[in-house]
Design an enzyme around this catalytic site. Structure first.
Site, mmCIF file in Angstrom:
data_model
loop_
_atom_site.group_PDB
_atom_site.id
_atom_site.type_symbol
_atom_site.label_atom_id
_atom_site.label_comp_id
_atom_site.label_asym_id
_atom_site.label_seq_id
_atom_site.Cartn_x
_atom_site.Cartn_y
_atom_site.Cartn_z
ATOM 1 N N ASP A 98 0.796 -1.228 0.000
ATOM 2 C CA ASP A 98 0.000 0.000 0.000
ATOM 3 C C ASP A 98 0.825 1.273 0.000
ATOM 4 O O ASP A 98 0.377 2.315 0.462
ATOM 5 C CB ASP A 98 -0.924 -0.010 1.219
ATOM 6 C CG ASP A 98 -0.152 -0.309 2.502
ATOM 7 O OD1 ASP A 98 1.066 -0.082 2.524
ATOM 8 O OD2 ASP A 98 -0.775 -0.779 3.475
ATOM 9 N N GLU A 120 -0.700 -9.083 -1.334
ATOM 10 C CA GLU A 120 -1.301 -8.569 -0.083
ATOM 11 C C GLU A 120 -2.485 -7.650 -0.407
ATOM 12 O O GLU A 120 -2.576 -6.501 0.030
ATOM 13 C CB GLU A 120 -0.279 -7.838 0.802
ATOM 14 C CG GLU A 120 -0.724 -7.670 2.237
ATOM 15 C CD GLU A 120 0.245 -6.840 3.076
ATOM 16 O OE1 GLU A 120 0.282 -5.612 2.953
ATOM 17 O OE2 GLU A 120 0.987 -7.450 3.862
ATOM 18 N N GLU A 134 -1.966 5.089 3.086
ATOM 19 C CA GLU A 134 -1.949 3.685 2.667
ATOM 20 C C GLU A 134 -3.324 3.129 2.306
ATOM 21 O O GLU A 134 -3.451 2.329 1.378
ATOM 22 C CB GLU A 134 -1.298 2.814 3.756
ATOM 23 C CG GLU A 134 0.204 3.037 3.925
ATOM 24 C CD GLU A 134 0.561 4.203 4.834
ATOM 25 O OE1 GLU A 134 -0.360 4.891 5.329
ATOM 26 O OE2 GLU A 134 1.756 4.447 5.053
ATOM 27 N N HIS A 205 6.192 4.601 12.927
ATOM 28 C CA HIS A 205 6.525 5.467 11.785
ATOM 29 C C HIS A 205 5.315 6.039 11.060
ATOM 30 O O HIS A 205 5.477 6.779 10.082
ATOM 31 C CB HIS A 205 7.378 4.701 10.779
ATOM 32 C CG HIS A 205 6.635 3.606 10.070
ATOM 33 N ND1 HIS A 205 5.832 3.853 8.985
ATOM 34 C CD2 HIS A 205 6.553 2.281 10.288
ATOM 35 C CE1 HIS A 205 5.303 2.708 8.572
ATOM 36 N NE2 HIS A 205 5.712 1.746 9.344
ATOM 37 N N ARG A 207 2.418 8.133 9.411
ATOM 38 C CA ARG A 207 2.281 9.575 9.214
ATOM 39 C C ARG A 207 1.192 10.183 10.088
ATOM 40 O O ARG A 207 1.335 11.307 10.579
ATOM 41 C CB ARG A 207 1.961 9.880 7.741
ATOM 42 C CG ARG A 207 3.213 9.929 6.901
ATOM 43 C CD ARG A 207 2.961 9.964 5.417
ATOM 44 N NE ARG A 207 4.202 9.558 4.760
ATOM 45 C CZ ARG A 207 5.011 10.372 4.110
ATOM 46 N NH1 ARG A 207 4.704 11.635 3.961
ATOM 47 N NH2 ARG A 207 6.121 9.920 3.580
ATOM 48 N N HIS A 238 12.935 4.734 12.937
ATOM 49 C CA HIS A 238 12.694 4.928 11.498
ATOM 50 C C HIS A 238 13.372 6.234 11.064
ATOM 51 O O HIS A 238 13.305 7.231 11.776
ATOM 52 C CB HIS A 238 11.176 5.015 11.272
ATOM 53 C CG HIS A 238 10.753 4.842 9.852
ATOM 54 N ND1 HIS A 238 10.932 5.831 8.914
ATOM 55 C CD2 HIS A 238 10.167 3.811 9.203
ATOM 56 C CE1 HIS A 238 10.459 5.400 7.741
ATOM 57 N NE2 HIS A 238 9.998 4.170 7.890
HETATM 58 C C1 UD1 Z 1 6.822 4.501 3.751
HETATM 59 C C2 UD1 Z 1 5.408 4.192 3.259
HETATM 60 C C3 UD1 Z 1 4.618 3.477 4.343
HETATM 61 C C4 UD1 Z 1 5.368 2.268 4.861
HETATM 62 C C5 UD1 Z 1 6.762 2.694 5.298
HETATM 63 C C6 UD1 Z 1 7.557 1.478 5.710
HETATM 64 C C7 UD1 Z 1 4.306 5.725 1.692
HETATM 65 C C8 UD1 Z 1 3.623 7.002 1.513
HETATM 66 N N1 UD1 Z 1 4.729 5.437 2.934
HETATM 67 O O1 UD1 Z 1 6.711 5.441 4.811
HETATM 68 O O2 UD1 Z 1 3.369 3.055 3.825
HETATM 69 O O3 UD1 Z 1 4.664 1.712 5.945
HETATM 70 O O4 UD1 Z 1 7.436 3.320 4.205
HETATM 71 O O5 UD1 Z 1 8.698 1.839 6.434
HETATM 72 O O6 UD1 Z 1 4.488 5.003 0.738
HETATM 73 N N2 UD1 Z 1 14.233 7.662 4.804
HETATM 74 C C9 UD1 Z 1 15.602 7.516 4.796
HETATM 75 N N3 UD1 Z 1 16.129 6.305 4.425
HETATM 76 C C10 UD1 Z 1 15.376 5.250 4.087
HETATM 77 C C11 UD1 Z 1 13.976 5.398 4.116
HETATM 78 C C12 UD1 Z 1 13.414 6.605 4.464
HETATM 79 O O7 UD1 Z 1 16.329 8.434 5.111
HETATM 80 O O8 UD1 Z 1 15.910 4.171 3.749
HETATM 81 C C13 UD1 Z 1 13.645 8.978 5.192
HETATM 82 C C14 UD1 Z 1 13.801 10.019 4.060
HETATM 83 O O9 UD1 Z 1 13.986 11.275 4.634
HETATM 84 C C15 UD1 Z 1 12.440 9.927 3.368
HETATM 85 C C16 UD1 Z 1 11.548 9.751 4.579
HETATM 86 O O10 UD1 Z 1 12.249 8.837 5.430
HETATM 87 O O11 UD1 Z 1 12.129 11.082 2.615
HETATM 88 C C17 UD1 Z 1 10.151 9.258 4.270
HETATM 89 O O12 UD1 Z 1 10.159 8.121 3.416
HETATM 90 P P1 UD1 Z 1 8.774 7.674 2.678
HETATM 91 O O13 UD1 Z 1 9.024 6.429 1.928
HETATM 92 O O14 UD1 Z 1 8.186 8.825 1.935
HETATM 93 O O15 UD1 Z 1 7.785 7.420 3.861
HETATM 94 P P2 UD1 Z 1 7.901 6.487 5.097
HETATM 95 O O16 UD1 Z 1 7.488 7.288 6.263
HETATM 96 O O17 UD1 Z 1 9.196 5.786 5.103
HETATM 97 N N1 UDP Z 2 12.072 -4.347 10.178
HETATM 98 C C1 UDP Z 2 13.450 -4.461 10.040
HETATM 99 N N2 UDP Z 2 14.265 -3.652 10.804
HETATM 100 C C2 UDP Z 2 13.762 -2.744 11.683
HETATM 101 C C3 UDP Z 2 12.349 -2.624 11.800
HETATM 102 C C4 UDP Z 2 11.538 -3.435 11.032
HETATM 103 O O1 UDP Z 2 13.944 -5.275 9.259
HETATM 104 O O2 UDP Z 2 14.558 -2.052 12.354
HETATM 105 C C5 UDP Z 2 11.199 -5.202 9.330
HETATM 106 C C6 UDP Z 2 10.104 -5.964 10.045
HETATM 107 O O3 UDP Z 2 10.544 -7.229 10.484
HETATM 108 C C7 UDP Z 2 9.019 -6.061 8.991
HETATM 109 C C8 UDP Z 2 9.203 -4.794 8.163
HETATM 110 O O4 UDP Z 2 10.504 -4.319 8.463
HETATM 111 O O5 UDP Z 2 9.223 -7.157 8.119
HETATM 112 C C9 UDP Z 2 8.157 -3.775 8.541
HETATM 113 O O6 UDP Z 2 8.479 -2.545 7.984
HETATM 114 P P1 UDP Z 2 7.811 -1.191 8.460
HETATM 115 O O7 UDP Z 2 7.361 -1.303 9.881
HETATM 116 O O8 UDP Z 2 8.774 -0.108 8.114
HETATM 117 O O9 UDP Z 2 6.575 -1.037 7.467
HETATM 118 P P2 UDP Z 2 5.042 -1.507 7.500
HETATM 119 O O10 UDP Z 2 5.023 -2.981 7.653
HETATM 120 O O11 UDP Z 2 4.381 -0.781 8.627
HETATM 121 O O12 UDP Z 2 4.510 -1.038 6.200
#
Ligand code: UD1
Ligand code: UDP
Length: 369
Positions: A98, A120, A134, A205, A207, A238
């Protein structure tokens, strides 16, 4: 027979975890050429997981920017994904979940007339703003999909209620359990913590929790630490700056709080295994922890994963500080309450979901060839 060219799209950490079993199962098939497209909506967190499963993207869009804005990310991704799909012309595109990556993969495929398989499929809260964005992403991906790989019967029912043709919906189980099985036994060393102390693992994490709700979560953690000398917190933070800033300001420096960078998948599974209790708003963790026999308190007001709640191994506690502290305290104080939540059940799958998805795609390919 011509090979089917299947493009598997991944963007964020959880997509990589849940697509890895599908990608590996497809790569083992002689009838398909499997390609992996990384949008890199996440960078480090995506790379961590792909490396753990030994997967190298064929195309990497490298799109992540610091504190990225949803509209700008979507626009850049749609343009770049369209260019890749036009150049590659896959016979099908697959993506999981999502996120922005999934919604864009479904839309870009639709514009080009390429069938899209949604892994999923069918998870719903019924509230378009929770989780945001999402819930809307998965509704849109669902409308655009040709195949719906639903993890459970209740997710299938959600799709049928929306009018999705029954013959396009397949209950496969969730590939996250396949991923857990794949790495079982490799999960890593015991997680260090003080002798006689109980470890609480925390991740957050979402939003919709930025600001006050996340502050309440941090206050609840401080309350638990004040009331329980034997509790230690492990919190892989995160990297989203909206999360990182507040968590470090409120919890950094406490002697029984360990704030870390996101853990690699194997050490994270070890952390779940070695924890007493998990506080999280993660989707994937709600699915993995029950399979590992760990109670989960979900830091959200609703969940699209009702099965573990119904089974009594996951509890929705929201982001109200007092409710979080009370629920966690009950599990710390009452062994019977703890035992009922630590049963070790797996409502989300049997570890064979990827094989079922591959079989369905193979049957389709055979019928078209
Ligand atoms: C995203 C997804 C969310 C998912 C989550 C899993 C969207 C809108 N959100 O949220 O559904 O549950 O990932 O973790 O698709 N960043 C880093 N390094 C990384 C990843 C992220 O620095 O490897 C930071 C960056 O500043 C980036 C910010 O996190 O701009 C937000 O990343 P983004 O993918 O937009 O949203 P998440 O909050 O990570
Ligand atoms: N996870 C990981 N390292 C971490 C935190 C989570 O590998 O420090 C894994 C976790 O086991 C799961 C996935 O990341 O498989 C979940 O990701 P996240 O919580 O970012 O996203 P969501 O599932 O909420 O979309």
């Amino acid at each position: 027979m011509n090979k089917a060219k299947i493009m598997c799209v991944v963007g964020t950490r959880p997509e990589a975890v849940k697509m890895a079993p599908v990608i590996l199962a497809l790569k083992a098939q002689p009838w398909t050429e499997t390609r992996v497209l990384a949008t890199a909506q996440h960078r480090q967190m995506l790379d961590q997981v792909l490396q753990a499963f030994g997967i190298e993207p064929d195309v990497d869009l490298d799109l992540m920017q610091p504190n990225q804005n949803l509209t700008a990310l979507t626009a850049r991704m749609l343009t770049s994904m369209d260019a890749v799909l036009q150049a590659e012309r896959p016979s099908a595109v697959l993506a999981q979940g999502d996120t922005t990556t999934v919604m864009v993969a479904a839309l870009a495929s639709f514009y080009l007339g390429i069938p899209f398989g949604h892994v999923e499929a069918g998870l719903r809260t019924g509230d378009m703003r929770r989780p945001f964005p999402e819930e809307m992403n998965r509704v849109l991906a669902g409308r655009l999909a040709r195949w719906h790989f639903a993890p459970t019967e209740s997710s299938r029912q959600n799709l049928l209620r929306e009018g999705t043709p029954a013959e396009d919906v397949f209950v496969t189980g969730n590939t996250v359990i396949d991923a857990l099985h794949t790495i079982a036994g490799r999960a890593g060393d015991p997680v260090p913590h003080g002798a006689g102390r109980r470890l609480i693992l925390v991740t957050a994490h979402r939003r919709e929790s930025f600001g006050q709700p996340l502050a309440e979560v941090c206050n609840a953690i401080l309350g638990l630490l004040a009331r329980n000398d034997d509790v230690e917190i492990l919190y892989p933070v995160h990297p989203n700056p909206n999360v990182r800033r507040m968590v470090h300001e409120m919890l950094g420096g406490h002697p029984r709080v360990r704030l870390t960078e996101p853990l690699d998948y194997l050490p994270f599974v070890a952390a779940m295994r070695d924890s007493y209790l998990i506080l999280t708003d993660s989707g994937g963790v709600q699915e993995e922890a029950p399979a590992l026999g760990k109670p989960v308190l979900v830091l959200r007001e609703e969940t699209e994963r009702p099965e573990a709640v119904a089974a009594g191994v996951v509890k929705l506690v929201g982001t109200n500080g007092a409710r979080i502290t009370d629920s966690a305290q009950e599990l710390l104080d009452d062994p019977a309450a703890y035992r009922t939540m630590a049963k070790g059940i797996s409502p989300y799958g049997d570890g064979k979901a990827a094989g079922r998805i591959v079989d369905i795609l193979q049957r389709h390919h055979a019928s078209c060839s």
